[in-house]
Design a protein around this motif. Structure first.
Motif, mmCIF file in Angstrom:
data_model
loop_
_atom_site.group_PDB
_atom_site.id
_atom_site.type_symbol
_atom_site.label_atom_id
_atom_site.label_comp_id
_atom_site.label_asym_id
_atom_site.label_seq_id
_atom_site.Cartn_x
_atom_site.Cartn_y
_atom_site.Cartn_z
ATOM 1 N N ALA A 20 2.455 0.724 -2.152
ATOM 2 C CA ALA A 20 3.123 1.161 -3.380
ATOM 3 C C ALA A 20 3.757 -0.016 -4.115
ATOM 4 O O ALA A 20 3.666 -0.118 -5.342
ATOM 5 C CB ALA A 20 4.179 2.218 -3.054
ATOM 6 N N GLY A 53 1.300 3.308 -8.020
ATOM 7 C CA GLY A 53 0.732 4.592 -7.660
ATOM 8 C C GLY A 53 1.599 5.367 -6.681
ATOM 9 O O GLY A 53 2.700 4.936 -6.305
ATOM 10 N N LEU A 54 1.066 6.526 -6.266
ATOM 11 C CA LEU A 54 1.778 7.418 -5.359
ATOM 12 C C LEU A 54 1.126 7.350 -3.986
ATOM 13 O O LEU A 54 -0.092 7.476 -3.866
ATOM 14 C CB LEU A 54 1.724 8.846 -5.895
ATOM 15 C CG LEU A 54 2.684 9.871 -5.292
ATOM 16 C CD1 LEU A 54 4.117 9.534 -5.670
ATOM 17 C CD2 LEU A 54 2.337 11.258 -5.787
ATOM 18 N N HIS A 55 1.942 7.160 -2.941
ATOM 19 C CA HIS A 55 1.414 7.017 -1.585
ATOM 20 C C HIS A 55 2.202 7.922 -0.646
ATOM 21 O O HIS A 55 3.432 7.954 -0.677
ATOM 22 C CB HIS A 55 1.504 5.560 -1.117
ATOM 23 C CG HIS A 55 0.716 4.612 -1.975
ATOM 24 N ND1 HIS A 55 -0.591 4.289 -1.718
ATOM 25 C CD2 HIS A 55 1.066 3.944 -3.113
ATOM 26 C CE1 HIS A 55 -1.025 3.444 -2.642
ATOM 27 N NE2 HIS A 55 -0.043 3.228 -3.499
ATOM 28 N N GLU A 56 1.458 8.667 0.191
ATOM 29 C CA GLU A 56 2.075 9.604 1.120
ATOM 30 C C GLU A 56 1.750 9.221 2.558
ATOM 31 O O GLU A 56 0.712 8.611 2.830
ATOM 32 C CB GLU A 56 1.594 11.030 0.854
ATOM 33 C CG GLU A 56 2.018 11.586 -0.503
ATOM 34 C CD GLU A 56 1.716 13.066 -0.618
ATOM 35 O OE1 GLU A 56 1.626 13.737 0.441
ATOM 36 O OE2 GLU A 56 1.576 13.554 -1.751
ATOM 37 N N SER A 103 2.295 2.323 3.712
ATOM 38 C CA SER A 103 2.315 3.033 2.425
ATOM 39 C C SER A 103 3.350 2.436 1.477
ATOM 40 O O SER A 103 3.124 2.352 0.261
ATOM 41 C CB SER A 103 2.602 4.523 2.657
ATOM 42 O OG SER A 103 3.928 4.724 3.125
ATOM 43 N N ALA A 127 11.046 0.714 -6.172
ATOM 44 C CA ALA A 127 10.303 1.889 -5.721
ATOM 45 C C ALA A 127 11.260 3.002 -5.337
ATOM 46 O O ALA A 127 12.418 2.758 -4.986
ATOM 47 C CB ALA A 127 9.399 1.538 -4.536
ATOM 48 N N ILE A 129 6.944 10.243 0.574
ATOM 49 C CA ILE A 129 6.256 9.965 -0.686
ATOM 50 C C ILE A 129 6.895 8.717 -1.287
ATOM 51 O O ILE A 129 8.116 8.671 -1.478
ATOM 52 C CB ILE A 129 6.363 11.143 -1.668
ATOM 53 C CG1 ILE A 129 5.794 12.417 -1.036
ATOM 54 C CG2 ILE A 129 5.650 10.822 -2.979
ATOM 55 C CD1 ILE A 129 5.999 13.656 -1.880
ATOM 56 N N VAL A 130 6.082 7.703 -1.570
ATOM 57 C CA VAL A 130 6.582 6.428 -2.101
ATOM 58 C C VAL A 130 5.898 6.171 -3.445
ATOM 59 O O VAL A 130 4.673 6.301 -3.555
ATOM 60 C CB VAL A 130 6.301 5.259 -1.135
ATOM 61 C CG1 VAL A 130 6.959 3.980 -1.652
ATOM 62 C CG2 VAL A 130 6.786 5.588 0.259
ATOM 63 N N ARG A 131 6.694 5.784 -4.433
ATOM 64 C CA ARG A 131 6.140 5.466 -5.747
ATOM 65 C C ARG A 131 6.893 4.297 -6.359
ATOM 66 O O ARG A 131 8.127 4.278 -6.357
ATOM 67 C CB ARG A 131 6.225 6.665 -6.685
ATOM 68 C CG ARG A 131 5.615 6.398 -8.065
ATOM 69 C CD ARG A 131 5.446 7.655 -8.852
ATOM 70 N NE ARG A 131 4.701 7.427 -10.073
ATOM 71 C CZ ARG A 131 4.267 8.388 -10.872
ATOM 72 N NH1 ARG A 131 4.512 9.643 -10.557
ATOM 73 N NH2 ARG A 131 3.588 8.102 -11.953
ATOM 74 N N ARG A 132 6.131 3.317 -6.862
ATOM 75 C CA ARG A 132 6.769 2.178 -7.526
ATOM 76 C C ARG A 132 7.234 2.607 -8.914
ATOM 77 O O ARG A 132 6.502 3.261 -9.658
ATOM 78 C CB ARG A 132 5.785 1.017 -7.653
ATOM 79 C CG ARG A 132 6.457 -0.276 -8.136
ATOM 80 C CD ARG A 132 5.487 -1.431 -8.142
ATOM 81 N NE ARG A 132 4.497 -1.299 -9.198
ATOM 82 C CZ ARG A 132 3.531 -2.193 -9.417
ATOM 83 N NH1 ARG A 132 3.431 -3.247 -8.635
ATOM 84 N NH2 ARG A 132 2.661 -2.008 -10.381
#
Length: 283
Positions: free
Chosen positions: A176, A181-184, A172, A214, A200-203
């Motif tokens: 990202a 985008g948003l990745h869980e 994930s 990120a 929760i990972v977001r660039r």
């Protein structure tokens, strides 16, 4: 200096003042017959022209920079003073005033940035969830106290994939960083006590090595998972405890309605057992 004519006048006066020492030297050489007067005049004109070009560019750039920085301070700019007749030395005064105002604007902007940074750091430190910022190489640049408490060590400077060895989480993070985008993802953090973690990972930027790329938020889901497990165990236990007496009641009812319908002694014994099972269900 918003008026083009004013800019030309200020630049010309500044050029003449700057070229005055060179002009005096050329005039002295011409007076001593060391240099022909026409060569001295041509050289003086060249010096004035060069000084004019440099002064015009410098004053224009400085004025543009001053306006740009002052424009970043809405509501803070004081009312301009009434216009006054300009003396021959006005360009130098305007230049000094512009430089001072620019310096004050830079100092004010720097103070605002410091206040915002301090507020952001305070808010980050008060968050109950673990928050980490990483670069494109997955190196942890900074983390809040909750992250150190969850991971049990200081994560700054370490590879995030090495800290949390979970393939789903690592995948994930890679998605990202590559696509945004948003990745869980969810995984179990092993240690003295196992913890269920939702990540929760977001660039946030396309930064290079050493620059934030990120944001990673780690939520400790252990309490909720335990509560769900307790509820499931409770339902299973209650179901098991109800099945046995309920099966007995159903069997005795069928017997009383069938073979033991006319047997008073059996009916009395079955009713006593049914009462015991009903009391067990009530408990």
């Amino acid at each position: 200096m918003s008026d083009p004519n004013s800019l030309v006048r200020h630049s010309l006066v500044t050029a003449v003042l700057a070229a005055a020492p060179a002009g005096a030297v050329l005039a002295g050489l011409a007076a001593l017959s060391a240099l022909a007067w026409y060569w001295a005049a041509a050289a003086a004109l060249l010096v004035v022209a060069g000084c004019y070009a440099v002064a015009r560019l410098g004053l224009a750039d400085l004025e543009a920079a001053r306006r740009f920085i002052v424009a970043l301070r809405p509501g803070e700019r004081p009312e301009p003073p009434p216009a006054q007749p300009e003396a021959a030395w006005a360009p130098a005064g305007r230049l000094a005033s512009a430089a001072g105002e620019t310096a004050r604007a830079i100092a004010a902007a720097h103070q605002r940035l410091e206040r915002r940074s301090a507020a952001a750091e305070a808010a980050l430190g008060d968050l109950p969830d673990a928050v980490l910022r990483i670069d494109r190489n997955r190196t942890v640049l900074d983390a809040n106290p909750a992250a150190a408490a969850l991971l049990g060590l200081a994560p700054v400077g370490q590879d995030l994939a090495g800290l949390l060895r979970d393939p789903g989480f690592t995948a994930s993070v890679e998605r990202a960083l590559a696509a945004g985008g948003l990745h869980e993802s969810a995984f179990t953090l092993h240690g003295e006590t196992e913890r269920s973690v939702r990540a929760i990972v977001r660039r946030v930027a396309d930064g290079g090595p050493g620059e934030p790329a990120a944001l990673v938020v780690l939520h400790d889901d252990t309490a909720r998972r335990r509560l769900e497990q307790m509820r499931a165990d409770f339902v299973a236990n209650v179901s098991h405890e109800l099945k046995t007496p309920l099966a007995s009641l159903i069997g005795f009812i069928e017997t009383l309605r069938g073979p033991a319908a006319g047997d008073a002694e059996a009916r009395q014994r079955f009713l006593e057992i049914m009462q015991e099972q009903a009391a067990r269900m009530r408990r």
